[in-house]
Design a protein around this motif. Sequence first.
Motif, short mmCIF file in Angstrom:
data_model
loop_
_atom_site.label_atom_id
_atom_site.label_comp_id
_atom_site.label_asym_id
_atom_site.label_seq_id
_atom_site.Cartn_x
_atom_site.Cartn_y
_atom_site.Cartn_z
N LYS A 1 33.23 35.98 28.94
CA LYS A 1 33.15 36.74 27.63
C LYS A 1 33.91 38.09 27.89
O LYS A 1 34.56 38.38 26.77
CB LYS A 1 31.40 36.80 27.73
N CYS A 2 33.71 38.71 28.78
CA CYS A 2 34.45 40.04 29.13
C CYS A 2 35.87 39.99 29.12
O CYS A 2 36.75 40.46 28.38
CB CYS A 2 34.13 40.85 30.50
N LEU A 3 36.38 38.93 29.71
CA LEU A 3 37.77 38.37 29.70
C LEU A 3 38.38 38.18 28.27
O LEU A 3 39.47 38.70 28.00
CB LEU A 3 37.97 37.24 30.53
N GLN A 4 37.56 37.41 27.42
CA GLN A 4 37.90 37.30 26.24
C GLN A 4 38.14 38.59 25.20
O GLN A 4 38.96 38.84 24.49
CB GLN A 4 36.95 36.38 25.47
N LYS A 5 37.36 39.59 25.78
CA LYS A 5 37.27 40.94 25.08
C LYS A 5 38.69 41.71 25.40
O LYS A 5 39.45 42.07 24.48
CB LYS A 5 36.40 41.92 25.50
N ALA A 6 39.22 41.28 26.38
CA ALA A 6 40.59 41.81 27.32
C ALA A 6 41.60 41.35 26.42
O ALA A 6 42.61 41.76 25.98
CB ALA A 6 40.69 41.72 28.47
N ILE A 7 41.72 39.99 26.26
CA ILE A 7 42.72 39.24 25.66
C ILE A 7 42.80 39.40 24.21
O ILE A 7 43.82 39.81 23.95
CB ILE A 7 42.26 37.45 25.83
N VAL B 1 50.56 46.26 37.66
CA VAL B 1 49.34 46.63 38.01
C VAL B 1 48.51 45.29 38.06
O VAL B 1 48.76 44.38 37.38
CB VAL B 1 48.62 47.79 37.37
N ALA B 2 47.08 45.45 38.57
CA ALA B 2 46.03 44.30 38.62
C ALA B 2 44.79 45.15 38.20
O ALA B 2 44.59 46.22 38.79
CB ALA B 2 45.88 43.88 39.78
N GLU B 3 44.10 45.01 37.15
CA GLU B 3 43.06 45.29 36.66
C GLU B 3 41.89 44.57 37.14
O GLU B 3 41.73 43.50 36.45
CB GLU B 3 43.05 45.88 35.29
N ILE B 4 41.10 44.70 38.27
CA ILE B 4 39.92 43.72 38.57
C ILE B 4 38.73 44.34 37.94
O ILE B 4 38.42 45.43 38.05
CB ILE B 4 40.01 43.85 40.09
N GLY B 5 37.85 43.46 37.31
CA GLY B 5 36.79 43.73 36.61
C GLY B 5 37.23 44.59 35.23
O GLY B 5 36.80 45.43 35.10
N CYS B 6 38.21 43.81 34.67
CA CYS B 6 38.67 44.52 33.47
C CYS B 6 37.89 44.76 32.33
O CYS B 6 38.34 45.68 31.54
CB CYS B 6 39.89 43.77 32.90
N ASP B 7 37.07 43.95 32.14
CA ASP B 7 36.32 44.05 30.71
C ASP B 7 37.02 44.34 29.55
O ASP B 7 37.41 43.17 29.03
CB ASP B 7 35.11 45.24 31.11
N HIS B 8 37.17 45.23 28.93
CA HIS B 8 37.78 45.34 27.59
C HIS B 8 39.55 45.68 27.93
O HIS B 8 39.94 45.69 27.05
CB HIS B 8 37.33 46.60 26.72
N ALA B 9 39.54 46.00 29.16
CA ALA B 9 41.09 46.36 29.46
C ALA B 9 41.47 47.52 28.91
O ALA B 9 42.72 47.79 28.49
CB ALA B 9 42.21 45.26 29.09
#
Length: 74
Positions: free
Chosen positions: A50-56, A19-27
Amino acid sequence: MTNSLRIQEICNQVCYNIVAEIGCDHAYITKNLLDTKKVTFAYLTDISFKCLQKAIVNLNNYKNSTCFCEGDGL
């Protein structure tokens, strides 16, 4: 909150193993899908680093099952 009804309903609609989660924020969606083994790999993107870091951070246990990209969509 990773177990909300909204997130669960979205996850119920997934019928592919990548899948692809576009606009993932916290994932949260991807985390649910990987935790339940409904998917084997996910691409995640967000316009905000900043939001991508939360997902990571939230998907730290899935380093081999995820690919992160900063950007404004596909």
